[in-house]
Enzyme design. Structure first.
Site, PDB file in Angstrom:
ATOM      1  N   GLY A 205     134.777 181.108 -38.415  1.00 25.13           N
ATOM      2  CA  GLY A 205     136.127 181.680 -37.737  1.00 25.13           C
ATOM      3  C   GLY A 205     135.581 181.929 -36.304  1.00 25.13           C
ATOM      4  O   GLY A 205     136.561 181.851 -35.282  1.00 25.13           O
ATOM      5  N   GLU A 222     141.921 184.202 -40.889  1.00 24.86           N
ATOM      6  CA  GLU A 222     141.778 184.931 -42.046  1.00 24.86           C
ATOM      7  C   GLU A 222     140.600 184.872 -42.631  1.00 24.86           C
ATOM      8  O   GLU A 222     140.057 183.730 -42.964  1.00 24.86           O
ATOM      9  CB  GLU A 222     142.615 184.269 -43.283  1.00 24.86           C
ATOM     10  CG  GLU A 222     144.184 184.984 -43.133  1.00 24.86           C
ATOM     11  CD  GLU A 222     144.446 186.350 -43.100  1.00 24.86           C
ATOM     12  OE1 GLU A 222     143.519 186.862 -43.459  1.00 24.86           O
ATOM     13  OE2 GLU A 222     145.254 186.642 -42.363  1.00 24.86           O
ATOM     14  N   CYS A 257     138.022 185.480 -51.873  1.00 28.24           N
ATOM     15  CA  CYS A 257     138.070 186.183 -50.689  1.00 28.24           C
ATOM     16  C   CYS A 257     138.503 187.639 -51.163  1.00 28.24           C
ATOM     17  O   CYS A 257     137.923 188.777 -50.813  1.00 28.24           O
ATOM     18  CB  CYS A 257     139.250 185.921 -49.745  1.00 28.24           C
ATOM     19  SG  CYS A 257     140.870 185.799 -50.236  1.00 28.24           S
TER      20      CYS A 257
HETATM   21  P1  NAD Z   1     133.990 178.338 -43.943  1.00 24.78           P
HETATM   22  O1  NAD Z   1     134.012 179.257 -42.703  1.00 24.78           O
HETATM   23  O2  NAD Z   1     132.572 177.638 -44.185  1.00 24.78           O
HETATM   24  O3  NAD Z   1     134.773 176.902 -43.702  1.00 24.78           O
HETATM   25  C1  NAD Z   1     136.089 176.914 -43.790  1.00 24.78           C
HETATM   26  C2  NAD Z   1     136.923 175.880 -43.024  1.00 24.78           C
HETATM   27  O4  NAD Z   1     136.503 175.876 -41.392  1.00 24.78           O
HETATM   28  C3  NAD Z   1     136.366 174.298 -43.644  1.00 24.78           C
HETATM   29  O5  NAD Z   1     137.547 173.311 -43.447  1.00 24.78           O
HETATM   30  C4  NAD Z   1     135.168 174.213 -42.838  1.00 24.78           C
HETATM   31  O6  NAD Z   1     134.806 172.681 -42.692  1.00 24.78           O
HETATM   32  C5  NAD Z   1     135.623 174.761 -41.205  1.00 24.78           C
HETATM   33  N1  NAD Z   1     134.670 174.898 -40.455  1.00 24.78           N
HETATM   34  C6  NAD Z   1     133.261 175.602 -40.512  1.00 24.78           C
HETATM   35  N2  NAD Z   1     132.656 175.722 -39.478  1.00 24.78           N
HETATM   36  C7  NAD Z   1     133.800 175.246 -38.439  1.00 24.78           C
HETATM   37  C8  NAD Z   1     133.383 174.984 -36.915  1.00 24.78           C
HETATM   38  N3  NAD Z   1     132.326 175.556 -36.336  1.00 24.78           N
HETATM   39  N4  NAD Z   1     134.461 174.522 -36.336  1.00 24.78           N
HETATM   40  C9  NAD Z   1     135.518 173.986 -36.774  1.00 24.78           C
HETATM   41  N5  NAD Z   1     135.636 174.258 -38.123  1.00 24.78           N
HETATM   42  C10 NAD Z   1     134.714 174.598 -38.771  1.00 24.78           C
HETATM   43  O7  NAD Z   1     134.411 178.836 -45.427  1.00 24.78           O
HETATM   44  P2  NAD Z   1     134.170 178.443 -46.825  1.00 24.78           P
HETATM   45  O8  NAD Z   1     132.980 178.623 -47.224  1.00 24.78           O
HETATM   46  O9  NAD Z   1     134.905 176.898 -46.802  1.00 24.78           O
HETATM   47  O10 NAD Z   1     135.377 179.510 -47.399  1.00 24.78           O
HETATM   48  C11 NAD Z   1     134.746 180.868 -47.769  1.00 24.78           C
HETATM   49  C12 NAD Z   1     134.877 181.812 -46.953  1.00 24.78           C
HETATM   50  O11 NAD Z   1     136.564 181.769 -46.721  1.00 24.78           O
HETATM   51  C13 NAD Z   1     134.749 183.340 -47.545  1.00 24.78           C
HETATM   52  O12 NAD Z   1     134.205 184.103 -46.574  1.00 24.78           O
HETATM   53  C14 NAD Z   1     135.943 183.519 -48.075  1.00 24.78           C
HETATM   54  O13 NAD Z   1     136.010 185.320 -48.206  1.00 24.78           O
HETATM   55  C15 NAD Z   1     136.971 183.001 -46.938  1.00 24.78           C
HETATM   56  N6  NAD Z   1     138.259 183.273 -47.435  1.00 24.78           N
HETATM   57  C16 NAD Z   1     139.178 184.039 -46.856  1.00 24.78           C
HETATM   58  C17 NAD Z   1     140.636 183.952 -47.335  1.00 24.78           C
HETATM   59  C18 NAD Z   1     141.784 184.824 -46.720  1.00 24.78           C
HETATM   60  O14 NAD Z   1     142.792 184.399 -46.833  1.00 24.78           O
HETATM   61  N7  NAD Z   1     141.345 185.983 -45.939  1.00 24.78           N
HETATM   62  C19 NAD Z   1     141.071 183.159 -48.320  1.00 24.78           C
HETATM   63  C20 NAD Z   1     139.979 182.293 -48.917  1.00 24.78           C
HETATM   64  C21 NAD Z   1     138.713 182.277 -48.302  1.00 24.78           C
END
Ligand code: NAD
Length: 467
Positions: A205, A222, A257
């Protein structure tokens, strides 16, 4: 090429997708932008017809898509059916509400007539995580398309397959790119992307928000949660409550999450709570093959997740439920309750995103609300009490985007209310009218005071103060 293994049987490759190079991302965004020009002037009824047809196509393929989702994520089949079914429901909800939400608003008073339009942005980049890839993508795709945007979605490389199929079932100005951070960065940083919608963890994020900020592209995020579940001193540990709590913790192997991630119980009741929780787990928690009948928890998503979850199993911990899986051939982790870890232990302060949950004692309501609200994450929370008035009063003190009373689970989600965190758990909202509003910008026409649509022009009108 991105090949995805089955987390329950990691020798089995479920499928693969072509990884998108930065040049391919560029070409896809240009194509999406071209499609946007046509789509944004297509009557909304036609745009919504595409979503309705998409909902029908997904529903027709529900059985097959659910198995694919279970095989690529390790989530149990019933949960996969539930997730895709919810995405279909959400598509239809958007169809039912978009015309009203996106209609012009006309403000007409003695100062003149204002026409407030709700216009699409252009190309929306949707970046989504692996733990609920279908619904979390649909929460962005459906309102964005309905509003007249084009969408380029980038799912996680850990769960690209089901969404890849669904994107093709919807069609229209919806495109998909595949890859990890590099593909995500190429998409978010693209000059033609006009809005970014991200769901994921804090590190991703932060990177996405920085890239979007650099281009002054509006973004919604999110992020994760470290949800407290607080038992007040009058809360009963009855079987139904305990069964709900166990599943609110261990659904999707704790990789949700809004899972209950910290359990708080009055110190004098902690031993009784542990007994009741273990008894509930013995009733409802069966770890095994996600496609098998009766299994309620599958593996975690990857070898790295298995390793980090296993390392959390320390101190005074208890294995939970029935474990019928092989940790050497799948990414399985024994579900675990850790009793009274130190309050600064990472399992308490951070989102563990694993089937390992801490239970902590507290001495007073004041101390437990402070512990609950500590940290940067503020997604969900729950409070449990025999007295619902007392529980609602307590819930008002949570710093969380949404709170549950005597439950803590996903089936408590409502399309009527927005979803989203406070503090650093996110900005932006999904579901409800707030979720629809994320994909339009308001553009106001200041019409002449005497203007009436279709009527001949009138001279005059009061002078306004120029700001
Ligand atoms: P992540 O942040 O590793 O990845 C999420 C997405 O972002 C993936 O598509 C990934 O490839 C991309 N990404 C990662 N680093 C990036 C960058 N530097 N630049 C551009 N894109 C990038 O998360 P994850 O491991 O896939 O998911 C788990 C996390 O998501 C947990 O923290 C969970 O709580 C959260 N989550 C939040 C919600 C919500 O609605 N608040 C819902 C589900 C999951």
């Amino acid at each position: 090429m991105i090949s995805r293994e089955n987390p329950a049987r990691f020798d089995e490759i479920v499928g693969s997708v072509a990884e998108s190079s930065p040049n391919e991302v560029d070409a896809i965004v240009w194509a999406a932008d071209a499609a946007y020009r046509q789509w944004s002037v297509t009557p909304i009824e036609e745009r919504l017809a595409l979503l309705t047809a998409g909902a029908e196509a997904i529903e027709d393929a529900l059985a097959e898509l659910s198995v694919l989702l279970a095989r690529e994520t390790g989530k149990v089949l019933g949960d996969c059916r539930g997730e895709i079914g919810f995405a279909v429901r959400y598509l239809r909800w958007v169809v039912a509400h978009a015309i009203e939400a996106y209609a012009d608003e006309v403000l007409d008073d003695e100062l003149g007539l204002l026409i407030k339009q709700h216009k699409p942005y252009g190309v929306v980049a949707a970046i989504t995580p692996w733990n609920a890839p279908v619904i979390l993508s649909m929460l962005k795709i459906a309102p964005a398309l309905a509003a007249g945007n084009a969408v380029v979605v980038k799912p996680s490389p850990l769960a690209p397959l089901t969404l890849n199929r669904i994107v093709r079932l919807i069609g229209g100005p919806l495109r998909i790119v595949h890859g990890g951070a590099a593909a995500g960065a190429a998409l978010v940083g693209h000059e033609l992307v006009r809005k970014v919608a991200f769901t994921g963890g804090a590190a991703g994020g932060r990177a996405v928000a920085a890239l979007a900020g650099d281009r002054l592209t509006p973004s919604v995020l999110e992020l994760g949660g470290n949800d407290p579940a607080v038992f007040l001193d009058d809360a009963p540990f009855d079987d139904a409550s305990m069964d709900r709590l166990v599943m609110a913790t261990f659904a999707t192997s704790g990789q949700v999450c809004m899972a209950a991630k910290r359990l708080y119980v009055p110190s004098f009741k902690i031993a009784d709570f542990v007994d009741a929780y273990r008894a509930a787990a013995a009733r409802v928690l069966v770890t095994g093959d996600p496609l098998a009948d009766g299994v309620t928890m599958g593996p975690v998503i990857s070898a790295a997740a298995q390793e980090s979850a296993t390392a959390m199993r320390r101190g005074d911990f208890h294995d939970l439920g029935i474990f019928d899986a092989d940790e050497k051939t799948g990414y399985f982790v024994r579900p675990t309750l850790v009793v009274s870890p130190a309050s600064n232990d990472l399992i308490v302060t951070d989102e563990q995103f694993a089937p390992v949950v801490p239970v902590l004692g507290y001495e007073s309501e004041l101390s437990v609300i402070e512990m609950s609200n500590s940290g940067e994450l503020g997604l969900g929370a729950s409070v449990w009490s025999a007295d619902e008035d007392r529980a609602v009063a307590f819930a008002r003190r949570f710093e969380a985007g949404f709170c549950f009373i005597n439950t803590h689970n996903r089936t408590g989600m409502s399309l009527r209310a927005p979803f989203g965190g406070v503090k650093r758990s996110g900005w932006g909202r999904e579901y409800a009218s707030e979720g629809l509003a994320e994909y339009v910008q308001t553009c106001v026409i200041h019409a002449p005071a005497a203007y009436r649509p279709g009527a001949p022009p009138q001279a005059g009108g009061p002078a306004a103060y120029p700001v």
